[in-house]
Design an enzyme around this catalytic site. Structure first.
Site, mmCIF file in Angstrom:
data_model
loop_
_atom_site.group_PDB
_atom_site.id
_atom_site.type_symbol
_atom_site.label_atom_id
_atom_site.label_comp_id
_atom_site.label_asym_id
_atom_site.label_seq_id
_atom_site.Cartn_x
_atom_site.Cartn_y
_atom_site.Cartn_z
ATOM 1 N N LYS A 112 0.801 -1.215 0.000
ATOM 2 C CA LYS A 112 0.000 0.000 0.000
ATOM 3 C C LYS A 112 0.841 1.276 0.000
ATOM 4 O O LYS A 112 1.814 1.394 0.717
ATOM 5 C CB LYS A 112 -0.903 0.013 1.231
ATOM 6 N N ASP A 599 -16.849 -9.188 8.077
ATOM 7 C CA ASP A 599 -15.528 -9.024 7.456
ATOM 8 C C ASP A 599 -14.949 -7.644 7.716
ATOM 9 O O ASP A 599 -15.625 -6.636 7.488
ATOM 10 C CB ASP A 599 -15.640 -9.200 5.935
ATOM 11 N N GLU A 605 -6.095 -0.823 7.463
ATOM 12 C CA GLU A 605 -5.832 0.248 6.498
ATOM 13 C C GLU A 605 -6.170 1.627 7.002
ATOM 14 O O GLU A 605 -5.597 2.612 6.562
ATOM 15 C CB GLU A 605 -6.666 0.030 5.238
ATOM 16 N N HIS A 694 -4.841 -16.445 -3.467
ATOM 17 C CA HIS A 694 -4.555 -15.590 -4.617
ATOM 18 C C HIS A 694 -3.762 -16.335 -5.673
ATOM 19 O O HIS A 694 -3.350 -15.752 -6.665
ATOM 20 C CB HIS A 694 -3.811 -14.335 -4.174
ATOM 21 N N CYS A 726 -8.393 -16.363 2.419
ATOM 22 C CA CYS A 726 -9.340 -15.302 2.050
ATOM 23 C C CYS A 726 -10.416 -15.932 1.184
ATOM 24 O O CYS A 726 -10.496 -17.158 1.071
ATOM 25 C CB CYS A 726 -8.577 -14.196 1.318
HETATM 26 N N1 GLN Z 1 -16.096 -12.588 2.568
HETATM 27 C C1 GLN Z 1 -15.252 -12.028 1.569
HETATM 28 C C2 GLN Z 1 -14.933 -13.082 0.520
HETATM 29 O O1 GLN Z 1 -14.833 -14.197 0.830
HETATM 30 C C3 GLN Z 1 -13.976 -11.483 2.146
HETATM 31 C C4 GLN Z 1 -13.124 -10.804 1.116
HETATM 32 C C5 GLN Z 1 -11.921 -10.078 1.672
HETATM 33 O O2 GLN Z 1 -11.471 -10.343 2.757
HETATM 34 N N2 GLN Z 1 -11.364 -9.157 0.933
HETATM 35 O O3 GLN Z 1 -14.756 -12.787 -0.639
HETATM 36 ZN ZN ZN Z 2 -9.735 -11.560 3.012
#
Ligand code: GLN
Ligand code: ZN
Length: 764
Positions: A112, A599, A605, A694, A726
């Site tokens: 960031k 979430d 941030e 990712h 995630c």
């Molecule tokens: N609940 C969201 C997902 O699974 C969380 C996304 C995130 O943390 N950016 O996509």
């Molecule tokens: Zn996430």
């Protein structure tokens, strides 16, 4: 006459032209020459806009094919050695390999840019780094602008900020030791500018707004004593916070001007007014470069009057920071409510605002009409029934401290939940989203275009939900989710359902590289006319005997990833969002959903740049979350989720959220995070992500089991959850199913092992 200028303009283009040209280049569908021509046309257009707005300078050097920090790295020739590229002949294709990785090398790290949502590429430095060679793009662009006869002011990120934002590749290596070499290179760059007849160069040193210490601060004299004598006038630009504590230091540097951010830190004006000699330029950042509101031009001009009288031409008018953080133009917005639209100014509109302020200072009568128009728009904003909502105001007035706490402490709640939820040891779950397949995206697009009726759309989404639920059952997950199939974006989806939020059609802001986001705009009191996700969650729950976890976005993330109103404190808006989420959570509970995840990926941030401001932020952000989560009974289990941030320095605040469970990304920080959680003795349930979502890579059972075993060393197994890092939204189904199957196998193996040990201990 006060000069007007900007620090930078959004590079992506009003229609995201740069994004599409980049992506086509990456797919191999177009060549270098095409990409360069698109880039050149964008630059020419943006310069022309600045000229048409009669700015005194046209800013050059803010363009980047991917990222300005990477451009500077390419200009300096300081490429990461591991790629083995020749700096002087770096091609665009190689430039993109640095940004995105290639077969042999992972991409440069991305992180960031200060406290913005923009991400830059982190330079990799070591004792052998040199600043020789490099690409000539910066100079080519300047020549391009000079050829158009424009009043060019180049902009460069400064050497100290560059080093500060870099990382050392060699452990223990002191980046600052590179400074002498780096300064020599900057001197050569400024020489080249002088040869081109450039009068002013803007050098950005936002690092000056951080908590800088000893030798980093001393570096400013070392650098600017040299650069200030180069023969090109230097405007030293600071932004994103106050630099007032360094005013004395900066005032003594032989630079010719300083830019300060008066949106983030208006109080620093007085300090600089006194500290900076009158013959130096003070560039006043008075138009918000980080937000979309129309500026109160008359008030701004009024606040600058004394300064203008004292400094005359040496007062410059500018946005607080680069305009890259706001969308390009309001002109593309055809559907936006006309009243709301009249309150806004995007990058293009902000260019005109600068001119009006300058004119109002020089010749108030001549600016009269424009000031009156602004006043009229702002007056409607102040009195609009769209902004003030009595229902929200009444609700806010009834908030008590008790609402910010669960009814009983975690130990009591967890006992109740253990009995009612009956989850196994090391329960497995996911973070919420499942692959957004082309079919889902197509249905959503068709619905938006009006080609699919609401009922048809609902049925399609239900069918997708049913598939997601069935797959989770087959995999054998313990806590299921409904898959977020109908959510385009975790903030936009909720914003679309709340009053007080406006959505744009083309309000894109670059997030990184070709990636853009469209933050919704909070213009009024936030009100929830009806439940938002209850139907989807209950539908999923109706399909299975297993527990379905309701997943929604928390108040701090809703705030951080939106453009927030500037007519009331952020804390007030955060509180309104918290109440909205609280009601949704209560509705979920009422409807029989027993686990709810709120979430908060953007929680970290929001942390201010200066440590001295941390406590205040953490206090209200934590309170907002606690209010959102605090309404439910002990038996309802509240989860939260965070990712892709540095968590170890805010662990006490994370614990203070008092969520029953936190699922948290760990692939990026790997063991570091667990160390932090161990050392701090995090008190509640925790699910450290066991694989990176990712990447399409499918981790083995052994790898994940190993991670879980390590986690067990710092977190008692009774409080440990098993989940990916995630959401799975960007993944495909095959790798998702394979990875989850392995994850579940790892959890089961370890579960059996722990249970056997436990029983063994009991028997003995
Ligand atoms: N609940 C969201 C997902 O699974 C969380 C996304 C995130 O943390 N950016 O996509
Ligand atoms: Zn996430």
């Amino acid at each position: 006459m006060a000069c007007t200028h900007i620090h930078g303009f959004p590079r992506i283009g009003a229609n995201r032209e740069l994004k599409f040209a980049q992506e086509s280049f990456w797919r191999g569908e177009s060549d270098d020459a095409y990409l360069r021509s698109v880039a050149q046309a964008l630059r020419a257009r943006h310069w022309e806009q600045q000229r048409a707005a009669k700015l005194d300078f046209v800013t050059v050097g803010d363009f980047a094919y991917y990222d300005p920090m990477l451009n500077l790295t390419a200009l300096l020739g300081a490429l990461p050695e591991r790629f083995g590229f020749e700096p002087a002949s770096l091609s665009l294709a190689q430039y993109y390999e640095l940004a995105r990785g290639n077969k042999a090398q992972p991409a440069m790290e991305m992180t960031k840019w200060f406290d913005t949502n923009y991400h830059y590429l982190v330079p990799e430095l070591g004792p052998d780094t040199t600043f020789n060679g490099g690409v000539s793009w910066f100079f080519d662009e300047i020549d391009e602008a000079l050829a158009l006869n424009l009043p060019v002011k180049p902009v460069l990120i400064g050497p100290i900020t560059y080093l500060w934002l870099s990382k050392s590749q060699t452990p223990g290596f002191d980046r600052l030791s590179l400074l002498p070499k780096l300064v020599i290179r900057y001197v050569r760059i400024l020489d080249a500018l002088k040869q081109r007849g450039i009068e002013w160069v803007q050098i950005d040193e936002p690092a000056l707004c951080l908590d800088l210490e000893g030798e980093w601060l001393e570096a400013f004299s070392a650098v600017y004593d040299v650069l200030g004598a180069s023969g090109v006038k230097v405007l030293l630009a600071t932004y994103f916070d106050t630099a007032a504590d360094h005013a004395t230091l900066v005032a003594q540097l032989p630079v010719h001007g300083v830019h300060i951010d008066l949106i983030r830190a208006p109080e620093q004006l007085e300090v600089w007014r006194k500290a900076l000699p009158a013959d130096k330029v003070l560039s006043a950042g008075v138009v918000d470069g980080r937000n979309v509101w129309r500026a109160d031009l008359g008030a701004i001009a009024g606040s600058l009057q004394t300064l203008h009288a004292e400094r005359g031409d040496q007062l410059w008018i500018a946005p607080s920071c680069s305009l890259q953080h706001v969308p390009v133009t309001l002109a593309s917005e055809k559907k936006l409510d006309a009243e709301v639209k009249s309150w806004l100014a995007f990058a293009t509109e902000k260019l005109d605002e600068l001119g009006v302020i300058a004119l109002a200072l020089r010749d108030p009568a001549a600016a009269q009409a424009q000031l009156a128009a602004t006043d009229a728009a702002l007056a409607t904003r102040r009195s609009s029934s769209a902004v003030m909502n009595v229902l929200v105001q009444r609700k806010v007035a009834t908030v008590t401290d008790a609402m910010a706490s669960r009814k009983n402490p975690f130990e009591d709640r967890s006992r109740v939940q253990r009995h009612s939820l009956k989850l196994p040891l090391l329960p497995t779950t996911t973070i919420g989203s499942f692959p957004q397949t082309p079919a889902i995206r197509q249905a959503r697009a068709a619905y938006k275009r009006g080609e699919l009726r609401a009922l048809e759309y609902l049925e399609r989404m239900r069918a997708e939900t049913a598939t997601v639920v069935r797959k989770q059952e087959e995999l054998g997950l313990d806590v299921l989710v409904h898959g977020e199939v109908e959510r385009n974006d975790m903030v936009e989806y909720f914003a679309e359902r709340l009053w007080g939020y406006a959505l744009t059609e083309s309000g894109w802001v670059q997030n990184y590289g070709s990636q853009c986001v469209k933050p919704p705009i909070i213009y009024g009191d936030v009100f929830r006319p009806e439940p938002m996700i209850v139907d989807g969650a209950c539908y999923a729950q109706s399909l299975t005997d297993r527990l379905v976890k309701g997943v929604l976005t928390g108040p701090v993330t809703m705030l951080e990833w939106s453009f927030v109103r500037d007519d009331q404190p952020r804390t007030t808006t955060a509180l309104q969002l918290a109440l909205v989420i609280r009601d949704e959570v209560l509705d979920l509970e009422k409807a029989g959903i027993r686990i709810v995840q709120i979430d908060e990926p953007a929680f970290r941030e929001g942390l201010p740049l200066r440590k001295s401001n941390w406590a205040e932020y953490l206090e209200w952000a934590t309170r907002a979350f606690r209010i959102a989560a605090g309404g439910v009974s002990d038996a309802t289990q509240i989860h939260t989720h965070m990712c892709y941030s540095e968590f170890n320095d805010i662990l006490p605040a994370i614990a203070a959220l008092d969520a029953d469970v936190i699922t948290i990304e760990t692939s990026r920080s790997s063991m570091e995070l667990l160390d932090g959680f161990g050392a701090f003795a995090y008190p509640n349930g925790i699910g450290p992500g066991v694989y990176d979502t990712h990447s399409p890579r499918v981790p083995s059972v052994e790898t994940m089991q190993g991670l879980l075993e390590r986690a067990c060393e710092v977190i008692p197994a009774e409080r440990l959850w098993v989940n990916p890092d995630c959401g799975l939204k960007t993944r495909g189904w095959p790798e998702t199913e394979a990875a989850l199957a392995n994850m579940i196998a790892a959890a089961r193996t370890l579960r059996q092992k722990l249970e056997a040990e436990h029983n063994g201990a009991r028997a003995a």
